[in-house]
Each structure stands twice: as C-alpha cells, then as structure tokens.
Design an enzyme around this catalytic site. Structure first.
Site, PDB file in Angstrom:
ATOM      1  CG  ASP A   8      -1.767  -1.251   1.331  1.00 15.24           C
ATOM      2  OD1 ASP A   8      -2.391  -1.637   0.337  1.00 15.24           O
ATOM      3  OD2 ASP A   8      -1.762  -1.866   2.415  1.00 15.24           O
ATOM      4  CG  HIS A  22      -1.107  -1.931  -7.908  1.00 20.73           C
ATOM      5  ND1 HIS A  22      -0.182  -2.556  -8.703  1.00 20.73           N
ATOM      6  CD2 HIS A  22      -0.773  -2.269  -6.637  1.00 20.73           C
ATOM      7  CE1 HIS A  22       0.665  -3.249  -7.941  1.00 20.73           C
ATOM      8  NE2 HIS A  22       0.312  -3.091  -6.694  1.00 20.73           N
TER       9      HIS A  22
END
EC number: 6.3.4.4
Length: 432
Positions: A14, A42
């Site tokens: 992340d 993503h």
C-alpha cells in the site's frame, strides 16, 4: 541508462506503487507483473478518474504499452475476466494490450474455499489473508499438482487433472474443515468458458523479454504487496505467499538477474499495515487516526482499515539490503501536512534492553520490540500537488534529507498527490 526498471514496495504494501508505475510507463514498451495475484490493489487516478487494478499490470491504460502477467503470478480466471470487462466497458482494448505466461498457476474456487476455511479455523491466530485463494494456489504450485494456464490448451487432459486435484482438496475441506465440497462440474464449466480467451493471450515471456533487452526497449517490472511481506524475508508467518523482493523479478518473469538496471523502492512517508503481524511504530492515538483519515488508509482490495504509524527506517533499511535499491519514490508526504512534529524510528530497543538497528526475522522475535524515535519539526504549509522541490516547506525538505541519511538511498521521485501530474521526478529511473 536503465532499460529494465523494477518498482516495488519497501514496507508492508500500500505504498502507492500503481500511480508511479503508470507515470513511468510513459516511456516503457512493456510492464510486467512478476508475483502475487489479485490480492494486490493498485489505484490509479488520471484526470480525476479513478481506476483500481488487482491483477492486470498498471500499464494497461497506456496504448503504447504491452502489459504482461509473468509466471510468478497466480492467476484467477474469474478475477481476470471481471477486470477485463470493467476496462473494456470503458473502451480500453485489453486483449490487444495484455499477454500471459503459460506457466501462471490458476486460482480456482477450491483455493478460495481452502483459504477461507483455514482463516476461520485459525481463529484469533488468523493471518489476515485477503481470502482470495492466493496461498493455496502457490501451495499447489510447489506441490506440483497445480493447474496452469498452459494446461488449458488440452481441455480433455485439463478436465482429468482438475478432477484429481479437486478430489484431494475436497477431501480436506469436508473431512478436516467440516465445510461443503466445491462442485467439480461448476469449476470445470466456468474455466472452460474462458479457456480460449486465456490461451489466445499466451506468449513465451522469457523469450519476449530477452528480445526486448537486445533491442534496448524500456521494460518496467511492477511489484505487488511490499518487501516486509516477502514469504522468505518478511515477518513470517504474517506474510504473503510470494517473493515480493527484487529477486522475484528473475524467477517470476524469466528475465536474467544480471539485466535488472535500476530498482525503485516506493516509500510511504509514514507506515501502514493491513492484517495481523508485527508493527513496532503503530500508533493507537489521535495521530494514528489523523494519518488514517488524511491518508484515506483503507485497502483497495479488501476495504479494511489499515493500521498506521510513524516511518520505520530500521525496517526500510532491511528493504534497502534485500532489494539493492537504486532510489526511492517518496509518496503521501502531504498526509503529514499540519502535524506539529514528525517522528522517524531510527533503532529498536529489544526486550533485554539492547538497542539494535536491524530488524528481527521471524514474527515471534519482534515481540516486545520498542521503537526509538528521532523527533523533527513538522510543517503547517500544504505540500499537496506541489510540483517543484523549491515549493516544499523547509521542514519537509529536512525530513526528506534525514530519510536519505538514515537509509543511504537517494529520494529520486516525490509524489504529492494521487494524480500522475502531482509528482516531482528528480532523477528518472530510465535515465539513471
């Protein structure tokens, strides 16, 4: 000049890899995923439009780029079809831009059933997987019973292999986990329905990449998750099931290891983690809440709230070692705007009182570890959307410089917002 550039996360995932890959693919001919599966998330924001990709490489939105899913990726046909449809509905010709390795292991319904049954059985000791069948699919690969994309070329043999492996897994589901068996015919029918689409995209990835290298084409390798979740080098057992470090590029794509030219580590300006596992700098106070709220720290794949904390340079130095990082891209600096002070973890105090500057390996060895902080002045000015280094507050520049000093790696790119335009490229990896 760096023709083969790797982009990977240096923390627990992340970090903001998708945006950076998308930005840098302006010059790339190929973008390659080499590990993980649709447990990745993503997020790309282009001209205000948000796209979340889980399996397809982030280069898919660029018409000049061919996206490749390498053999190190475990591929869910259902997840791929769903993602392809969403993109095709928006006018993106995915089938013209996407190629697959025939050696990709398939994730099928029984892998998901096993994943969820195991997490439930672990109770309080659950790892916090995404429940997508990633781990069980990698297990089948290593046990040499997994089905692969290439098996779909011979449908009759595929059906026989599927029956065999499902008998094995259903026995475990019913007799050990006491849950329902997965229906063989449904799995077969669902997979056969998309078999021709998958096989039509198959290519010899290793050969393609070698030819690209010989031509001098620019290739971007897109990592998923983060270094500290690596199956071998992460906080085991609270890790993912693949090699998230730079070594995974060679094994997961077929590129010769000597041909990696530049490794870009994506580094969030603070730390986050999803799921269970060690996190020495985790904050449980209002600052932790502030980081979560300002950073919108909720998983793109699961929607789970991420745990938040100060930047841990001890853990990041481990990522520097493991990946032989060439440079950093610092993301989400703007989330720290408005804090009176910012902290960097520079060492750990172990339960026996020792101070150490390297991370333990196994998760059990992190128990009782306390972070030792260096405190720096914060800044009140906004860094959001700043596109020139001279526009950053002095305190933010000092913070950046200190990170470089503590890690020994230059910050080559600074991201100040989610849009691809909100970025400072101080040194382009393809020119390094």
């Amino acid at each position: 000049m760096g023709n083969n550039v790797v982009v990977l996360g240096t923390q627990w995932g992340d970090e903001g890899k998708g945006k950076i890959v998308d930005l840098l693919t302006e010059r790339a001919k190929y973008v390659v995923r080499y590990q993980g599966g649709h447990n990745a998330g993503h997020t790309l924001v282009i001209n205000g439009e948000k796209t979340v990709l889980h399996l397809i490489p982030s280069g898919i939105l660029r018409e000049n780029v061919t996206s490749i899913i390498g053999n190190g990726v475990v591929l869910s046909p259902a997840a791929l079809m769903k993602e392809m449809k969403e993109l095709e509905d928006r006018g993106i010709p995915v089938r013209e831009r996407l190629l697959l390795s025939e050696a990709c292991p398939l994730i099928l319904d029984y892998h998901v059933a096993l994943d969820n049954a195991r997490e439930k059985a672990r109770g309080a000791k659950a790892i916090g997987t995404t429940g997508r069948g990633i781990g069980p699919a990698y297990e089948d690969k290593v046990a040499r019973r997994g089905l692969r994309v290439g098996d779909l070329f011979d449908k009759e043999t595929f059906a026989e292999k599927l029956k065999e492996v499902m008998e094995y897994h259903n026995f475990q589901l019913v007799n050990y986990y006491k849950v329902e068996a997965v229906d063989y015919q449904k799995v077969l029918d669902d997979t056969m329905a998309v078999a021709d689409i998958l096989t039509s995209m198959v290519v010899d990835v290793s050969d393609l990449l070698d030819q690209a290298r010989q031509r001098g084409d620019f290739v971007m390798f897109e990592g998923a998750q983060g270094t500290l979740l690596d199956i071998d080098h992460g906080t085991y057992p609270y890790v993912t099931s693949s090699n998230t470090t730079a070594g995974g590029v060679a094994t997961g794509s077929g590129l010769g290891p000597r041909y990696v030219d530049y490794v870009l580590g994506i580094l969030k300006a603070y730390s986050t983690r999803v799921g269970a596992g060690p996190f020495p700098t985790e904050l449980f106070d209002e600052t932790g809440e502030f980081l979560c709220k300002q950073g919108n720290e909720y998983g793109a794949t699961t929607g789970r709230r991420r745990r938040t904390g100060w930047l841990d340079t001890v853990a990041v130095r481990r990522a520097v070692q493991l990946n032989s990082l060439s440079g950093f891209c610092l993301t989400k600096l703007d989330v720290l705007d408005g804090l009176k002070e910012v902290k960097l973890c520079v060492a750990y105090r172990m339960p026996d009182g020792r101070e150490v500057t390297t991370t333990p390996l196994a998760a059990d060895d992190w128990k009782g570890v306390e972070p030792i902080y260096e405190t720096m002045p914060g800044w009140s000015e906004s860094t959001f959307g700043v596109k020139d280094r001279s526009g950053l507050p002095q305190a933010a520049l000092n913070y950046i410089k200190r990170i470089e000093e503590l890690t020994g790696v230059p910050i080559d790119i600074i991201s100040t917002g989610p849009d691809r335009t909100e970025t400072m490229i101080l040194r382009d990896p393809f020119d390094a």
